[in-house]
Design a protein around this motif. Structure first.
Motif, PDB file in Angstrom:
ATOM      1  N   UNK A  97       2.014   5.213   4.064  1.00 11.23           N
ATOM      2  CA  UNK A  97       3.432   5.464   3.787  1.00 11.23           C
ATOM      3  C   UNK A  97       3.661   6.945   3.480  1.00 11.23           C
ATOM      4  N   UNK A  98       2.718   7.541   2.752  1.00  7.56           N
ATOM      5  CA  UNK A  98       2.879   8.952   2.393  1.00  7.56           C
ATOM      6  C   UNK A  98       2.746   9.823   3.625  1.00  7.56           C
ATOM      7  N   UNK A  99       1.751   9.491   4.470  1.00  8.28           N
ATOM      8  CA  UNK A  99       1.544  10.334   5.650  1.00  8.28           C
ATOM      9  C   UNK A  99       2.749  10.287   6.594  1.00  8.28           C
ATOM     10  N   UNK A 100       3.433   9.147   6.623  1.00 11.43           N
ATOM     11  CA  UNK A 100       4.620   9.079   7.472  1.00 11.43           C
ATOM     12  C   UNK A 100       5.700  10.040   6.981  1.00 11.43           C
ATOM     13  N   UNK A 101       5.854  10.117   5.646  1.00  9.21           N
ATOM     14  CA  UNK A 101       6.883  11.020   5.126  1.00  9.21           C
ATOM     15  C   UNK A 101       6.526  12.478   5.370  1.00  9.21           C
ATOM     16  N   UNK A 102       5.229  12.767   5.563  1.00  7.22           N
ATOM     17  CA  UNK A 102       4.827  14.157   5.758  1.00  7.22           C
ATOM     18  C   UNK A 102       5.368  14.725   7.062  1.00  7.22           C
ATOM     19  N   UNK A 103       5.643  13.831   8.030  1.00  8.53           N
ATOM     20  CA  UNK A 103       6.098  14.330   9.323  1.00  8.53           C
ATOM     21  C   UNK A 103       7.466  15.004   9.191  1.00  8.53           C
ATOM     22  N   UNK A 104       8.272  14.585   8.219  1.00 10.67           N
ATOM     23  CA  UNK A 104       9.546  15.286   8.007  1.00 10.67           C
ATOM     24  C   UNK A 104       9.591  15.925   6.622  1.00 10.67           C
ATOM     25  N   UNK A 105       8.403  16.398   6.188  1.00 12.97           N
ATOM     26  CA  UNK A 105       8.261  16.931   4.834  1.00 12.97           C
ATOM     27  C   UNK A 105       9.283  18.021   4.522  1.00 12.97           C
ATOM     28  N   UNK A 106       9.459  18.955   5.487  1.00 11.80           N
ATOM     29  CA  UNK A 106      10.317  20.102   5.172  1.00 11.80           C
ATOM     30  C   UNK A 106      11.803  19.735   5.185  1.00 11.80           C
ATOM     31  N   UNK A 107      12.143  18.639   5.874  1.00  9.28           N
ATOM     32  CA  UNK A 107      13.528  18.193   5.850  1.00  9.28           C
ATOM     33  C   UNK A 107      13.842  17.510   4.515  1.00  9.28           C
ATOM     34  N   UNK A 108      12.954  16.591   4.124  1.00 10.01           N
ATOM     35  CA  UNK A 108      13.200  15.856   2.884  1.00 10.01           C
ATOM     36  C   UNK A 108      11.910  15.776   2.068  1.00 10.01           C
ATOM     37  N   UNK A 109      11.537  16.852   1.394  1.00  6.57           N
ATOM     38  CA  UNK A 109      10.271  16.827   0.638  1.00  6.57           C
ATOM     39  C   UNK A 109      10.283  15.765  -0.457  1.00  6.57           C
ATOM     40  N   UNK A 110      11.463  15.415  -0.927  1.00 10.88           N
ATOM     41  CA  UNK A 110      11.541  14.420  -1.991  1.00 10.88           C
ATOM     42  C   UNK A 110      10.899  13.099  -1.607  1.00 10.88           C
ATOM     43  N   UNK A 111      11.102  12.696  -0.356  1.00 13.84           N
ATOM     44  CA  UNK A 111      10.520  11.444   0.105  1.00 13.84           C
ATOM     45  C   UNK A 111       9.013  11.436  -0.046  1.00 13.84           C
ATOM     46  N   UNK A 112       8.407  12.536   0.365  1.00 10.74           N
ATOM     47  CA  UNK A 112       6.953  12.611   0.313  1.00 10.74           C
ATOM     48  C   UNK A 112       6.480  12.499  -1.128  1.00 10.74           C
TER      49      UNK A 112
END
Lengths: 446, 418
Positions: A97-112
Motif C-alpha cells: 500500500x505504501x509503495x503504491x502511494x510513492x508513485x504519486x509521492x510529489x503530488x500528494x506526499x501526505x498519502x505516503x
C-alpha cells in the motif's frame, strides 16, 4: 558526525600507557617474591586501566568485555529504540500500500506518510498485542523465552571468560538429541526419575559439545569462533542423519521424525487446567539454572578466576590462575546450558525431534547475551524481551501480513548498535563520558 | 616452510600421528570397501554426453583387486611414516593418502553401477566457484588485518540483489553488478563498524550474517513471493571455449563452464600475483602485520584496510551472484546454506593465500558434489555425514594438528594512529 567521538576515544588511551608507571613504579615494590611483585604490578595496571581504555588496545577478550559490559543502560535502550525505528522504515517500504502511494509521492506526499504510518502502527501494535496482550500471549512469551534464556546464558558465561561462543546452536542440538533419546527410549520409569535423567542427559551432551572447542582453545589455541561454527554445522548434519536412522525414527513413518517422548519425561505444565497455556516447568528449571550460574560466575572462586581470565589473561596467569582451566570450564558450562535449552524444548514443548528443531534458538542466544550485556540478570531479562519479540512477530505476520522475519532484522539491528557503541554515540551525539555513568545520573549528581 | 623449523622430536611425533591416520584409512579401506557385496565391477564414464573430439572407453575396474592394490600403497606409506618418515614432504604424503582413500571410496561407491567422472569433476569445479570467491574475499580482508566472518552474509545479499536486478534488467551482467554492489555494501558496513567505530570484528561479522539473513528472508517473503517476476533472473549461459572444450575429459570439465567459473580462475591468478608480487600486495599485507611499521613509512593504514575490505566485498558479491545467476536461477530463503562458512574454512585451510584457498575450495566443492552424485548411485553412505568433511578438516587444520597456522599478526586488531 562521528568526528566528535574520536578525541574521547584516543584520550584515555595515552592515559593508560602512563598510569602503571606513575602509580606504582617497580622500585616501590618491596615484596621479596618476584612473581608476586609482578602479579602486583599487573593487578595495579589492571585497576588503572578503565573500561574505555581497555576497549581500544588489548586482546580480544578485554575489548570485548569492555564493549559489552561497559556499555551503559542508556546505550542499550537507545540501541533497542534505533532498531525499532529502522524496523519501522523497513515495514513502511515493504508494504504494498505504501509503495503504491510513492508513485504519486510529489503530488500528494501526505498519502505516503499516512499509509506508512498506518502500516508501522498496526504492525507494531500487533507485535505488542501478540506478546503481552493476554494470558495466552504471556504464556507463549515465556514458553519462547525459556530456551532463549538458556542459550543466552550459554553465550554469556563464556563471554565473561573472554570467549565468544557461537556454538550454542550446536550445543542446543546435542542436548536436545540426547535428552530426546533418553526421553523416548526408556519406558516405565516414574517421572521423578525419568525427567531429571533426560534433563541431565541434555546438560551432559551440551556440556561435552561445548567442552570440545574449550579444550581445543586451551590446548592448541584454535579460535573458538571458528571451531564452534564448524561444530554447529557438524551437529546439524549429524542430527539430520541420526533422526532418519532406526534409533530415532518413528517406526510407522518414513520421513525423518523421531518417536515421541514418554509422558514420564515431559515437563508438566504450570497451569494444567488451562489447555491453551503451554508454559511449563522448564521455565522454573531455566530460572533455577540462572540463579546457580549467577552464584557460579559472580560469587564463587571459580567464577572470580573466570572473570579475571576474561579481563586480563596474562594478569590472571601471573596471579597463579590457570587460564586454560577457566576457558574449558566456561565453554563446558555454556554448552551444558545450551544443552539444557535443547532439553527444555524437546521435553517441554515439541516432545519429538525433527530436522532443524533448533530453529536458530542457539543463534538468538547471541543476541540475548549481548542485549543482556553479558550479565546474568540482564541476560534473563533480555531472553524474555527477545521471546516477546519473536512471539509478537508471529502475531504480526498473522494479523498484518508483515513477515515474521522482521523480528530477525530487528534483533540484528539491536546487536549492531550494542556491539558498536560508537555508532549510537555518533547518531545521538552523546559524549562518551556521559555514557560511562549514565546521562540521568550525571545530570543529578554533578 | 613450517615443517623445516620443527624440532626433531616434534617432527617424529607428527610423523607418528600421520602414520596413525594412514592406519585408520587402511582399516576402513580393507574393512569396508574391500568387503563390498554390491557388485564386482565399477564403471567410470569418462565421456561427456554433449560430445567431444573422440570418445574414451569407459573405465571398468574390478572392485576388490583395485581396493587391495590401493590399500597396499597406503600400507607402504604407513610403514615408512612409522620408520624413517617423509621429512619435509610429510604433509604432501598425507594428501596422497587421502587421495588414495577417495579413489578407493569411489570404486566402492560405483560398484555395480556407473559413475560419470566428467559430471563429478565438472560439478566440483562449479560448486567450488562461490567458495573460492568467498575465500579470496576472506584472504584480502584478513591479510589487511580485518577479520571477515560475514562472508555468508555477503553471499546472501549478493544472491538476493543479483536475482532482483537481473530480473528487472533482463541482463545477467547488470545483475552481476547488483550482486557486487550488495557484497560491497555489506563490506562497507563491516569496514565502517570495525575500522571506524572499532567494534569487535567478530561480533560485527556475526551481526551482519544475522542481518543479511533477516533482511533477505524478510524481503523474500514480503516482496518476492508476491511478485514472481522480480525473482526470475536471466542467467549466464554456459560457455564452451572453441577447440579446447573438445578435448576428451579435460575439455568438458575445464572449458565448458559458465562465465563465473572462468572469472574465478582468473581472479585466483591475478590475486595470487597481486598479493605476493606487486607493491600493492606488499602494502596490503603490511597493514595486516603490526601496522605501525607500515604507518611509519607512510602507508595509509586505514585507507588500505578500507580498500581491501571493499575489494573483498566485490569478490564475495560475485560469489553470491553465482547462486542466482548461474546455479539455481531463483532466490530462495537462506539458499547459500552455510557455504560462506565453508569459504571461511577454505581460507584457513588454504593458509591465507588465493591459490591455497582455491585448492581447498576444490576439495570442499568435490565433497559437496560427491554428496549429490552418491544419492543418484544409492550408495549406503548418508550424504549428511559426507558433508561434514569440510568442517572436520577445518577443525583439524585450525587446531594445528597438521601444522601451525600462521595468522596475520594484526588480524582483528583495530588500528589507532598515534
Amino acid at each position: 558526525m562521528s568526528d566528535d567521538i574520536e578525541p574521547e576515544d584516543s584520550a584515555p588511551r595515552s592515559g593508560e600507557d602512563d598510569a602503571p608507571e606513575s602509580e606504582q613504579a617497580p622500585g616501590d615494590v618491596l615484596l621479596e617474591d618476584e612473581d608476586l611483585a609482578r602479579a602486583e604490578i599487573e593487578a595495579a595496571a589492571e585497576r588503572a586501566a578503565d573500561a574505555k581504555a581497555i576497549g581500544l588496545e588489548a586482546g580480544f577478550g578485554e575489548r570485548f568485555i569492555a564493549a559489552i559490559t561497559g556499555t551503559s543502560v542508556v546505550v542499550t535502550l537507545l540501541a533497542f529504540l534505533s532498531a525499532l525505528v529502522i524496523g519501522a522504515f523497513i515495514i513502511a517500504f515493504s508494504e504494498d500500500a505504501v509503495r503504491e502511494t510513492l508513485s504519486y509521492f510529489f503530488a500528494q506526499p501526505g498519502d505516503a506518510f499516512r499509509a506508512a504510518g498506518d502500516a508501522v502502527f498496526s504492525a507494531y501494535r500487533a507485535l505488542l498485542q501478540g506478546s503481552v496482550g493476554g494470558t495466552t500471549q504471556l504464556s507463549e512469551t515465556f514458553v519462547t523465552a525459556t530456551p532463549l534464556i538458556l542459550t543466552g546464558l550459554a553465550v554469556a558465561v563464556p563471554l565473561r571468560a573472554g570467549l565468544f561462543n557461537i556454538g550454542a546452536e550446536g550445543q542446543f542440538v546435542a542436548g536436545g538429541m540426547l535428552a530426546g533419546l533418553i526421553g523416548f527410549s526408556l519406558t516405565g520409569l516414574p517421572m521423578a526419575v525419568h525427567l531429571p535423567l533426560a534433563l541431565a542427559a541434555g546438560l551432559v551432551a551440551g556440556g561435552l559439545y561445548g567442552w570440545i572447542p574449550g579444550i581445543l582453545k586451551a590446548r592448541t589455541g584454535a579460535h573458538e569462533v571458528i571451531s564452534t561454527i564448524m561444530l554447529n554445522n557438524i551437529a546439524l548434519l549429524v542430527s539430520g542423519y541420526l533422526i532418519s536412522t532406526t534409533l530415532f525414527r518413528r517406526p510407522d513413518r518414513t520421513d525423518p521424525i523421531s518417536r515421541s517422548v514418554e509422558e514420564s519425561a515431559r515437563f508438566p505444565r504450570l497451569i494444567p487446567w488451562e489447555p491453551g497455556l503451554r508454559v511449563n516447568t522448564s521455565l522454573l528449571v531455566a530460572i533455577a539454572l540462572a540463579i546457580l550460574i549467577f552464584w557460579l560466575v559472580e560469587r564463587s572462586t571459580r567464577g572470580f578466576e573466570l572473570n579475571a581470565v576474561g579481563l586480563n589473561a596474562s594478569a590472571a596467569t601471573a596471579a597463579g590462575m590457570n587460564p586454560g582451566r577457566s576457558l574449558v570450564l566456561a565453554m563446558s558450562v555454556g554448552g551444558a546450558l545450551a544443552g539444557a535449552g535443547g532439553a527444555a524444548v524437546i521435553l517441554g514443548l515439541q516432545y519429538r525431534l525433527t530436522i532443524g528443531f533448533s530453529a536458530g534458538i542457539g543463534f538468538s542466544g547471541i543476541t540475548v547475551a549481548l542485549l543482556g550485556r553479558g550479565r546474568i540478570g540482564g541476560t534473563v531479562a533480555a531472553g524474555v524481551l527477545i521471546g516477546a519479540l519473536q512471539v509478537g512477530g508471529r502475531n504480526m505476520q498473522a494479523q498484518t501480513g508483515t513477515s515474521l522475519e522482521l523480528a530477525l532484522v530487528i534483533q540484528a539491528l539491536i546487536i549492531v548498535f550494542i556491539a558498536a557503541p560508537g555508532l549510537v554515540r555518533a547518531i545521538f551525539r552523546i559524549k562518551a563520558d556521559d555514557l560511562a555513568t549514565g546521562q540521568v545520573a550525571k545530570g543529578w549528581g554533578a | 616452510m613450517s615443517q623445516n623449523t620443527l624440532a626433531p622430536a616434534a617432527q617424529r611425533r607428527r610423523e607418528r600421528r600421520f602414520g596413525l591416520f594412514s592406519l585408520l584409512v587402511l582399516a576402513v579401506m580393507l574393512g569396508v570397501f574391500a568387503s563390498s557385496t554390491r557388485g564386482a565391477q565399477a564403471t567410470f564414464i569418462l565421456n561427456d554426453a554433449r560430445g567431444q573430439l573422440f570418445e574414451l572407453p569407459d573405465l571398468i575396474l574390478p572392485v576388490v583387486p583395485t581396493v587391495i592394490v590401493l590399500s597396499a600403497l597406503v600400507a607402504g606409506i604407513a610403514a615408512r611414516q612409522f620408520t624413517r618418515g617423509f621429512g619435509s614432504r610429510a604433509v604432501v604424503i598425507v594428501g596422497v593418502v587421502a587421495l588414495l582413500f577417495v579413489i578407493a571410496f569411489l570404486t566402492w561407491a560405483a560398484a555395480g553401477g556407473q559413475l560419470s567422472v566428467v559430471g563429478l569433476l565438472r560439478g566440483s569445479l562449479a560448486r567450488a566457484t562461490p567458495i573460492a570467491f568467498g575465500a579470496m574475499a576472506g584472504v584480502l580482508c584478513e591479510r589487511a588485518g580485518v577479520i571477515n566472518i560475514a562472508i555468508e552474509g555477503q553471499f546472501l545479499a549478493g544472491a538476493f540483489t543479483a536475482a532482483v536486478v537481473s530480473s528487472i534488467a533482463g541482463n545477467p551482467w547488470v545483475g552481476l553488478f547488483g550482486g557486487i554492489s550488495a557484497g560491497v555494501l555489506v563490506a562497507f558496513m563491516l569496514a565502517g563498524l570495525s575500522i571506524k567505530f572499532q567494534a569487535d570484528q567478530i561480533v560485527v561479522g556475526v551481526v551482519l550474517i544475522v542481518f543479511a539473513t533477516g533482511v533477505t528472508s524478510f524481503l523474500n517473503t514480503q516482496v518476492l513471493s508476491g511478485n514472481p517476476q522480480l525473482n526470475s533472473p536471466t542467467r549466464f549461459a554456459s560457455i564452451a571455449v572453441p577447440v579446447l572444450s573438445e578435448i576428451p575429459l579435460i575439455g568438458p570439465v575445464l572449458f565448458r563452464q559458465s562465465l563465473l567459473v572462468f572469472g574465478m580462475i582468473a581472479a585466483v591468478i591475478v590475486l595470487q600475483y597481486g598479493l605476493f608480487q606487486t607493491r600493492w600486495g606488499l602494502r596490503l599485507r603490511s597493514v595486516g602485520e603490526p601496522p605501525k611499521a607500515a604507518d611509519t613509512v607512510g602507508i595509509h593504514v586505514l585507507a588500505t584496510r578500507y580498500k581491501a575490505v571493499l575489494l573483498g566485498g566485490v569478490l564475495a558479491g560475485i560469489g553470491g551472484s553465482w547462486w542466482t545467476l548461474d546455479a539455481v536461477g531463483q532466490f530462495s530463503r537462506e539458499m547459500t546454506g552455510g557455504r560462506g562458512f565453508i569459504a571461511l574454512a577454505a581460507m584457513l585451510v588454504g593458509r591465507y593465500s588465493p591459490v591455497g584457498a582455491f585448492g581447498a575450495a576444490l576439495i570442499f566443492g568435490f565433497s559437496d558434489q560427491l554428496a549429490t552424485s552418491l544419492q543418484l548411485l544409492r550408495v549406503p553412505v548418508p550424504s549428511d555425514l559426507l558433508l561434514t568433511a569440510p568442517y572436520l578438516v577445518t577443525i583439524v587444520v585450525v587446531a594445528g594438528l597438521i601444522g601451525r597456522l600462521r595468522v596475520p599478526a594484526a588480524d582483528g586488531k583495530p588500528y589507532v594512529k598515534q
